[in-house]
Design a protein around this motif. Structure first.
Motif, PDB file in Angstrom:
ATOM      1  N   ARG A  92      -0.829  12.602   7.379  1.00 39.19           N
ATOM      2  CA  ARG A  92      -0.349  12.176   8.703  1.00 39.19           C
ATOM      3  C   ARG A  92      -0.557  13.290   9.726  1.00 39.19           C
ATOM      4  O   ARG A  92      -0.099  14.427   9.551  1.00 39.19           O
ATOM      5  CB  ARG A  92       1.141  11.815   8.636  1.00 39.19           C
ATOM      6  CG  ARG A  92       1.696  11.264   9.959  1.00 39.19           C
ATOM      7  CD  ARG A  92       0.969   9.985  10.351  1.00 39.19           C
ATOM      8  NE  ARG A  92       1.317   9.509  11.670  1.00 39.19           N
ATOM      9  CZ  ARG A  92       2.228   8.554  11.902  1.00 39.19           C
ATOM     10  NH1 ARG A  92       2.891   8.030  10.883  1.00 39.19           N
ATOM     11  NH2 ARG A  92       2.459   8.156  13.123  1.00 39.19           N
ATOM     12  N   LEU A  93      -1.261  12.965  10.794  1.00 39.75           N
ATOM     13  CA  LEU A  93      -1.415  13.880  11.923  1.00 39.75           C
ATOM     14  C   LEU A  93      -0.830  13.194  13.146  1.00 39.75           C
ATOM     15  O   LEU A  93      -1.312  12.155  13.595  1.00 39.75           O
ATOM     16  CB  LEU A  93      -2.893  14.212  12.145  1.00 39.75           C
ATOM     17  CG  LEU A  93      -3.210  15.011  13.421  1.00 39.75           C
ATOM     18  CD1 LEU A  93      -2.545  16.379  13.397  1.00 39.75           C
ATOM     19  CD2 LEU A  93      -4.725  15.153  13.595  1.00 39.75           C
ATOM     20  N   ASP A  94       0.248  13.747  13.666  1.00 37.24           N
ATOM     21  CA  ASP A  94       0.920  13.197  14.852  1.00 37.24           C
ATOM     22  C   ASP A  94       1.085  14.343  15.834  1.00 37.24           C
ATOM     23  O   ASP A  94       1.975  15.175  15.706  1.00 37.24           O
ATOM     24  CB  ASP A  94       2.269  12.589  14.460  1.00 37.24           C
ATOM     25  CG  ASP A  94       2.884  11.767  15.584  1.00 37.24           C
ATOM     26  OD1 ASP A  94       2.320  11.776  16.697  1.00 37.24           O
ATOM     27  OD2 ASP A  94       3.927  11.137  15.349  1.00 37.24           O
ATOM     28  N   ILE A 149      -2.944   9.897  13.454  1.00 34.29           N
ATOM     29  CA  ILE A 149      -3.898   9.570  12.384  1.00 34.29           C
ATOM     30  C   ILE A 149      -3.171   9.483  11.056  1.00 34.29           C
ATOM     31  O   ILE A 149      -2.388  10.377  10.703  1.00 34.29           O
ATOM     32  CB  ILE A 149      -5.019  10.637  12.308  1.00 34.29           C
ATOM     33  CG1 ILE A 149      -5.826  10.647  13.623  1.00 34.29           C
ATOM     34  CG2 ILE A 149      -5.942  10.375  11.127  1.00 34.29           C
ATOM     35  CD1 ILE A 149      -6.894  11.721  13.682  1.00 34.29           C
ATOM     36  N   VAL A 150      -3.436   8.425  10.312  1.00 38.90           N
ATOM     37  CA  VAL A 150      -2.881   8.277   8.968  1.00 38.90           C
ATOM     38  C   VAL A 150      -3.686   7.206   8.239  1.00 38.90           C
ATOM     39  O   VAL A 150      -4.230   6.291   8.863  1.00 38.90           O
ATOM     40  CB  VAL A 150      -1.385   7.888   8.999  1.00 38.90           C
ATOM     41  CG1 VAL A 150      -1.193   6.487   9.580  1.00 38.90           C
ATOM     42  CG2 VAL A 150      -0.753   7.998   7.627  1.00 38.90           C
ATOM     43  N   GLN A 151      -3.792   7.335   6.918  1.00 45.45           N
ATOM     44  CA  GLN A 151      -4.433   6.278   6.144  1.00 45.45           C
ATOM     45  C   GLN A 151      -3.587   5.935   4.929  1.00 45.45           C
ATOM     46  O   GLN A 151      -2.809   6.757   4.428  1.00 45.45           O
ATOM     47  CB  GLN A 151      -5.855   6.658   5.745  1.00 45.45           C
ATOM     48  CG  GLN A 151      -6.018   7.706   4.674  1.00 45.45           C
ATOM     49  CD  GLN A 151      -7.492   7.983   4.376  1.00 45.45           C
ATOM     50  OE1 GLN A 151      -8.225   8.518   5.209  1.00 45.45           O
ATOM     51  NE2 GLN A 151      -7.930   7.603   3.178  1.00 45.45           N
ATOM     52  N   ALA A 159       0.832  -1.205   0.000  1.00 48.06           N
ATOM     53  CA  ALA A 159       0.000   0.000   0.000  1.00 48.06           C
ATOM     54  C   ALA A 159       0.867   1.255   0.000  1.00 48.06           C
ATOM     55  O   ALA A 159       1.981   1.267   0.524  1.00 48.06           O
ATOM     56  CB  ALA A 159      -0.913  -0.001   1.212  1.00 48.06           C
ATOM     57  N   TYR A 160       0.344   2.314  -0.584  1.00 47.24           N
ATOM     58  CA  TYR A 160       1.066   3.580  -0.599  1.00 47.24           C
ATOM     59  C   TYR A 160       0.402   4.572   0.362  1.00 47.24           C
ATOM     60  O   TYR A 160      -0.797   4.469   0.659  1.00 47.24           O
ATOM     61  CB  TYR A 160       1.149   4.149  -2.017  1.00 47.24           C
ATOM     62  CG  TYR A 160      -0.162   4.551  -2.660  1.00 47.24           C
ATOM     63  CD1 TYR A 160      -0.574   5.884  -2.696  1.00 47.24           C
ATOM     64  CD2 TYR A 160      -0.986   3.604  -3.283  1.00 47.24           C
ATOM     65  CE1 TYR A 160      -1.754   6.262  -3.303  1.00 47.24           C
ATOM     66  CE2 TYR A 160      -2.165   3.970  -3.892  1.00 47.24           C
ATOM     67  CZ  TYR A 160      -2.555   5.305  -3.901  1.00 47.24           C
ATOM     68  OH  TYR A 160      -3.742   5.678  -4.506  1.00 47.24           O
ATOM     69  N   THR A 161       1.190   5.508   0.838  1.00 44.67           N
ATOM     70  CA  THR A 161       0.718   6.492   1.810  1.00 44.67           C
ATOM     71  C   THR A 161       0.803   7.878   1.188  1.00 44.67           C
ATOM     72  O   THR A 161       1.895   8.453   1.091  1.00 44.67           O
ATOM     73  CB  THR A 161       1.562   6.445   3.090  1.00 44.67           C
ATOM     74  OG1 THR A 161       1.591   5.100   3.579  1.00 44.67           O
ATOM     75  CG2 THR A 161       0.981   7.364   4.161  1.00 44.67           C
ATOM     76  N   PRO A 162      -0.313   8.426   0.733  1.00 45.01           N
ATOM     77  CA  PRO A 162      -0.261   9.748   0.094  1.00 45.01           C
ATOM     78  C   PRO A 162       0.106  10.836   1.087  1.00 45.01           C
ATOM     79  O   PRO A 162      -0.157  10.718   2.301  1.00 45.01           O
ATOM     80  CB  PRO A 162      -1.687   9.942  -0.430  1.00 45.01           C
ATOM     81  CG  PRO A 162      -2.525   9.084   0.447  1.00 45.01           C
ATOM     82  CD  PRO A 162      -1.686   7.906   0.815  1.00 45.01           C
ATOM     83  N   GLU A 163       0.711  11.875   0.584  1.00 43.67           N
ATOM     84  CA  GLU A 163       1.084  12.994   1.453  1.00 43.67           C
ATOM     85  C   GLU A 163      -0.148  13.713   1.974  1.00 43.67           C
ATOM     86  O   GLU A 163      -0.166  14.213   3.102  1.00 43.67           O
ATOM     87  CB  GLU A 163       1.970  13.985   0.682  1.00 43.67           C
ATOM     88  CG  GLU A 163       2.418  15.177   1.511  1.00 43.67           C
ATOM     89  CD  GLU A 163       3.226  16.181   0.712  1.00 43.67           C
ATOM     90  OE1 GLU A 163       3.439  17.297   1.220  1.00 43.67           O
ATOM     91  OE2 GLU A 163       3.649  15.849  -0.418  1.00 43.67           O
TER      92      GLU A 163
END
Length: 770
Positions: free
Chosen positions: A192-194, A367-369, A180-184
């Protein structure tokens, strides 16, 4: 600015070339919030009588001489190339005028993708259409048959013989997760929310829940199948389409066929349901290409099977939600991570991970998808995209946390309800989520609920109650324009390339214009759904009503200026400035001295004019630069579960909504109920069945893909706070999608309260309960 705000302002510049300084966020409520006559009432839809009589003409009902009917041949593999294509039998079949394949199709550009910075595009994927022998998903069109009748075209389609050189295809979700890829970004928000060291706080918390929730692929099934009637005349393309993106479809078709923007005309006055599906897909493009080859008009009407193979829906998701709280229930950490399917050629983000960023005031977030790239049909927008599957996961997790704490689920939400945006800290423009909970709890009788699952029963039936929050962001699309024309009789005519998909657009804007211009309803007409009218963005994101309202407000301001100039000095209004007059009684009057009044008809008559037209634009939604703007709801469910068969019967649904001012109580109630019924289908029955060996969709009819029918639908109550949002036109926010979000979670939570069994995998079928 956030990325979303930058994108919206960028979209304004793309459409208008600049952002006027006057479009800065304001704090003055629209005066029509408190001065309304027609707005807020129980007005019936203006298009209702024509639809009941059969006089409303839909895209597949436009008569044309020499019409040909299209049928499609779909690929039966997910990846590979066409090795041999035998169309001879189809060409020789009775009534066939053309068989179009990649070998004779005209050259076409890739569809320009829909996006916030390209509001005149409507493409849902970025693949070439019938330009080569390559197959990219199971269901792709490999041949178009045109014949004198639909039956002849359908028969000839069965005669086409195709041999493929198949390649290994990626069609399995579980296998795809590994790569799977993780879009910006997701919907131009940072993915990505950290914030606040969520993993440490989760590990140290007194109480926590950590679970995985899954939602299936879902397909659109509007009552009107996708359809278009298409003709070329003197080098210009005319399309009668079932679309919720009139200007986007016109602009995209112009790019695809190398035409000037003015050489494509799209008409769509009525749409029999859209829900995000009625954008630009392959069928309109192929129909236009085939019509160009034959020189005759073409009608394309998709079967249910073709709709499922050519029109994308809601992606499959797998979401991990981990919540941690102190002993008093205050959230210390919120972790939301997961996977969805989004082929690289798809343009739709299913932003399920955005849901948890706005509802609750957690001390920390992680949070990340991720997206799985498969050789499948492009996914697309479906009512409440992102928030609908996202609220299922978040709100089920909140119910699990409440149970672990021994706390009432409403009280847990009250403790954690955000007073400001939990991430940015921006103030809410208006928020009364807990007032909605109070309304809904009183209506359903929440005090009858037992905290211990499985305690209420009626014979074999276990009875339970559940609740969940729904949410959807406020959106107002830039550049939406409205033309107001005052005729010699003093009547008003409102026109915009907006859309009517059953939600009452023309009705509400007629009410708005009547109130804005001081006219009775019967002296206002509204025309929409045609690309020759002033620009309007797509009908989506619950944005159209607010966008049109802002444009009508702007146009009425221009109209007052023009009328005052036209009135001159020989008028009771002489010496007044535009800001010193108001619309009333079919004309203008002095604010300070209402006796100084002149009618529209009188002003135009003295000037020797038959009509006066002005165009107003909605402007950029810069209110979102300063405020957090979301509609919210409190969804309640009471149901029963058979302890013998596992069957679920929903007895009651209650939805209490906080969406700003309600502009038409009758159409709003219909929208809320329709959204809740769609959520009911998501919860109990809807699931696209995919053969992962071949990538073939198996559930391609309403016999196999189950949507709620009358006997499935319980008593539904809808309530609303009706508190105006001072930062929005008319004090209103969109209501089209908020009805669906939260419903599936409320049902799942009620099932747990009835049975003690926690089902985290939709739909809630009986095999998961017995």
């Amino acid at each position: 600015m956030t990325r979303l705000q930058n994108a919206i302002v960028g979209g304004v510049r793309a459409v208008l070339g600049h952002v006027p300084a006057s479009w800065l966020p304001g704090g003055t409520p629209d005066p029509l919030i408190d001065k309304r006559v027609a707005l807020g009432g129980q007005q019936s839809r203006v298009d209702g009588p024509d639809k009941v009589r059969g006089a409303a003409r839909f895209a597949a009902e436009v008569p044309m001489e020499g019409l040909l009917y299209a049928a499609f041949v779909h690929s039966t593999i997910a990846r590979g190339k066409i090795a041999e294509l035998d169309i001879s039998a189809a060409q020789a079949a009775p009534g066939v005028a053309l068989v179009m394949t990649y070998q004779n199709a005209p050259r076409m550009s890739v569809p320009p993708p829909i996006g916030m910075t390209n509001l005149k595009a409507a493409g849902n994927h970025t693949l070439p259409i019938m330009q080569d022998a390559e197959i990219r998903w199971n269901g792709q069109v490999v041949a178009v048959i045109l014949a004198e009748t639909r039956e002849q075209a359908d028969h000839a389609a069965t005669l086409v013989r195709v041999r493929y050189d198949a390649m290994a295809a990626r069609t399995r979700f579980e296998e795809g997760k590994a790569s799977a890829y993780t879009p910006e970004s997701i919907l131009v928000e940072r993915n990505r929310l950290d914030k606040g060291d969520a993993r440490r706080k989760f590990a140290e918390a007194a109480c926590k829940v950590d679970a995985v929730y899954t939602t299936p692929w879902e397909n659109h099934n509007p009552i009107e199948p996708h359809a278009a009637t298409i003709v070329w005349r003197e080098g210009k393309l005319i399309v009668h389409d079932a679309t919720q993106m009139v200007h986007g479809t016109a602009g995209s078709l112009a790019k695809i066929f190398g035409l000037k923007a003015g050489d494509v005309h799209v008409s769509s006055p009525y749409v029999g349901g859209g829900f995000g599906a009625k954008g630009l897909w392959d069928h309109q493009i192929l129909g236009a290409a085939a019509a160009k080859l034959t020189g005759r008009p073409v009608r394309v009407t998709l079967s249910r099977a073709s709709m499922h193979r050519l029109v994308g829906g809601r992606t499959q998701t797998e979401q991990r939600v981990a919540l941690a709280a102190d002993a008093d229930g205050k959230l210390k950490a919120l972790l939301h991570q997961g996977y969805g399917v989004k082929p690289q050629h798809s343009v739709c983000d299913e932003g399920f991970s955005l849901t948890g960023r706005s509802l609750y005031a957690s001390e920390s977030f992680d949070i990340v998808q991720h997206y799985v790239d498969l050789d499948l049909l492009a996914n697309s927008f479906m009512r409440g995209p992102g928030e609908t599957p996202g609220t299922f996961a978040i709100e089920c997790a909140m119910d699990e946390l409440a149970h672990a704490l021994g706390m009432d689920p409403i009280e847990l939400r009250r403790i954690n309800a955000a007073s400001r945006d939990p991430v940015s800290g921006a103030p809410h423009s208006q928020n009364a989520m807990m007032e909605a909970y109070d309304l809904g709890a009183a209506r359903i009788g929440w005090d009858r609920r037992t905290a211990e699952p499985g305690m209420r029963r009626d014979g074999e039936w276990l009875i339970g109650m559940g609740c969940a929050t729904g949410t959807f962001p406020f959106t107002r699309m830039p550049g939406t324009s409205v033309r107001i024309t005052i005729d010699a009789a003093g009547d008003a005519h409102v026109a915009s390339a907006a859309h009517e998909m059953g939600m009452g657009t023309a009705t509400v804007q007629r009410q708005h214009a009547a109130d804005r211009l001081g006219l009775p309803l019967d002296r206002v007409t509204v025309t929409i759904g045609d690309s020759s009218l002033p620009f309007a963005s797509f009908a989506g994101g619950s944005s159209q009503t607010a966008s049109l309202a802002a444009a009508i407000s702007a146009a009425s301001g221009k109209l007052a200026v023009q009328l005052m100039r036209m009135a001159g000095n020989d008028t009771p209004l002489a010496g007044l400035k535009p800001g010193e007059v108001e619309f009333a009684d079919g004309g203008l009057r002095s604010v300070e001295d209402p006796a100084r009044h002149e009618s529209f008809a009188s002003i135009l008559g003295r000037a020797g004019r038959h009509e006066l037209s002005v165009v107003g634009e909605s402007g950029a939604p810069l209110e979102i630069l300063k405020y957090a703007m979301h509609s919210t709801s409190a969804i309640f469910c009471e149901l029963r579960v058979s302890n013998v068969t596992g069957e679920i019967r929903v007895d009651r649904l209650v939805g209490a909504f906080d969406c700003g001012r309600i502009l038409n109580a009758k159409t709003a109630a219909s929208q809320f109920k329709g959204g809740m019924i769609m959520g009911l289908g998501m919860a109990l029955t809807e699931e696209t069945l995919l053969d992962e060996r071949t990538g073939r969709i198996m559930s391609t009819s309403l016999a196999d893909y189950h949507v709620p029918v009358h006997l499935d639908v319980p008593d539904i109550d809808v309530l609303w706070t009706d508190i105006p949002d001072p930062r929005t036109p008319l004090g209103a926010r969109g209501i089209g999608e908020i009805g669906t979000t939260g419903v599936a979670a409320a049902l799942a939570n009620a099932v747990f309260n009835a049975t003690g069994k926690r089902v985290r995998d939709l739909p809630l079928t009986l095999d998961k309960l017995i």
